[in-house]
Design an enzyme around this catalytic site. Structure first.
Site, PDB file in Angstrom:
ATOM      1  N   SER A 179      55.057  59.316  16.977  1.00  0.00           N
ATOM      2  CA  SER A 179      56.160  59.883  16.202  1.00  0.00           C
ATOM      3  C   SER A 179      57.255  60.417  17.108  1.00  0.00           C
ATOM      4  CB  SER A 179      55.642  61.002  15.288  1.00  0.00           C
ATOM      5  OG  SER A 179      54.845  60.474  14.251  1.00  0.00           O
ATOM      6  N   GLN A 206      49.368  66.831  14.777  1.00  0.00           N
ATOM      7  CA  GLN A 206      50.801  66.529  14.743  1.00  0.00           C
ATOM      8  C   GLN A 206      51.484  66.810  16.072  1.00  0.00           C
ATOM      9  OE1 GLN A 206      52.406  68.631  11.367  1.00  0.00           O
ATOM     10  NE2 GLN A 206      52.075  66.902   9.998  1.00  0.00           N
TER      11      GLN A 206
END
Length: 371
Positions: free
Chosen positions: A113, A107
């Site tokens: 993102s 992540q």
């Protein structure tokens, strides 16, 4: 790279060399890099072991790298086939940030993102800037000004940030996404989830599956009344490496009221709105249609800082954690292709195209494939 993160790389044992004026577009001066411990030079490539960039190197620059060097950047392999061949033939290891697996451990390296976050915020600001009316409700002695009605199509990272920003500005927001979990995520942002009587299209890696034309046409028909009633429409549906799906036809936009605004974040990959032009504002019916081009670069400060964080985490994974003979960090690169993050992001290594879809595109199926 941004100056405040240079020390993170030098602490790993790396020598950081920054190209002259690399930070100019993000309002970062060369002196700031130098003060942070980097060396600033006009041509850092010939001695580079690891090259970090946003866009991939051009072919001429790639040829000037030493054999065995590693490049890390966004790398749209389907559009950069000649460059991928060169990287393979030159023995250059290339890692593509858009191929970093969407798993929990990765992540902090998820540049798609982080940049979508910037683009989603920017889309709502653009919409508010072009719309010649208030976003929030205003109640005055002279009368009440109703809030703007905003519709967001696509509720990934960009879409959710667009929803959140439009809500903070005071608009009434409705949103739609084809994924099953999206309705709850939309509501969590304070928006109204548009629910159509259609099956969901959940795919791998958090993306939606590609829809057939029959379903796409039915979806457009069901969304048409919501689009027509909107003061502002923001579309965010894009999948890396693919043409964006057409969610809104020209005739749907023509039903919008005078002064309406459409913001298409997927314009770079073909657009969600029929007739959109990347980098331009065009008029369709009574609406202004803004086509996003490299939208994160329109907010270079936060985009650079977020991307630099992604890179630092990836470089940490690439770095041998053992100390050198003098007890200081060795700074040696260690490309462990048994690690699923590095294996997933790797396009070329040691003269081989390792990313299978790209290898098939450039070299064809392996003998016996499908047997």
């Amino acid at each position: 790279m941004v100056p405040e993160l240079v020390a993170r790389l030098t602490a790993l044992g790396h020598e950081v060399v920054v190209e002259t004026d690399a930070g100019r577009a993000a309002l970062i001066e060369d002196t700031e890099y130098a003060e942070a411990g980097a060396t600033v030079v006009a041509d850092p490539l010939p001695d580079a072991e690891l090259v970090l960039s946003v866009q991939p190197l051009d072919r001429e620059s790639a040829r000037r790298l030493p054999e065995g060097a590693v490049t890390v950047s966004f790398l749209p392999t389907g559009l950069e086939t000649d460059l991928v061949r060169d990287l393979r033939d030159l023995g250059i290891t290339s890692l593509a940030m858009e191929l970093v697996p969407r798993i929990s451990r990765a992540q902090s390296m998820d540049a798609l993102s982080s940049q979508s976050l910037v683009a989603g915020y920017r889309s709502a600001i653009v919409c508010a800037g072009l719309l010649r009316r208030f976003f929030p409700l205003n109640m005055t002695a002279a009368g009440t000004v109703p809030p703007a009605q905003i519709v967001v199509l696509g509720a990934g990272v960009a879409g959710l940030q667009a929803i959140a920003t439009a809500k903070r500005l005071g608009a009434v927001v409705r949103a739609y996404d084809v994924r099953a979990a999206a309705a709850e995520e939309i509501r969590s942002m304070g928006a109204v989830a548009i629910e159509l009587d259609l099956p969901t299209l959940d795919g791998a890696g958090g993306y939606a599956r590609e829809m057939g034309e029959e379903r796409a046409q039915l979806q457009r028909e069901l969304l048409a009344p919501y689009v027509a009633a909107a003061d502002g429409l923001i579309t965010t549906a894009a999948v890396p490496g693919r043409t964006a799906p057409v969610l809104v036809t020209r005739s749907m936009v023509e039903q919008m009221r005078p002064g309406s605004v459409v913001v298409d974040l997927a314009a770079d990959s073909g657009g969600n709105v029929e007739g959109v032009v990347a980098g331009e504002v065009v008029r369709i019916g009574h609406a202004q249609v803004w086509g996003g081009r490299n939208v994160p670069a329109q907010m270079p400060g936060p985009a650079s800082r977020l991307y630099a964080q992604n890179l630092v985490h990836l470089v940490t994974l690439l770095t041998d954690s053992s100390d050198g003979a003098d007890g200081a960090p060795s700074g040696a690169l260690s490309l462990d292709l048994d690690d699923e993050i590095l294996a997933g992001a790797c396009v070329t290594h040691a003269g081989v195209i390792r990313h299978e879809p790209t290898r098939v595109l450039l070299e064809g199926p392996s003998e016996g494939a499908g047997a």
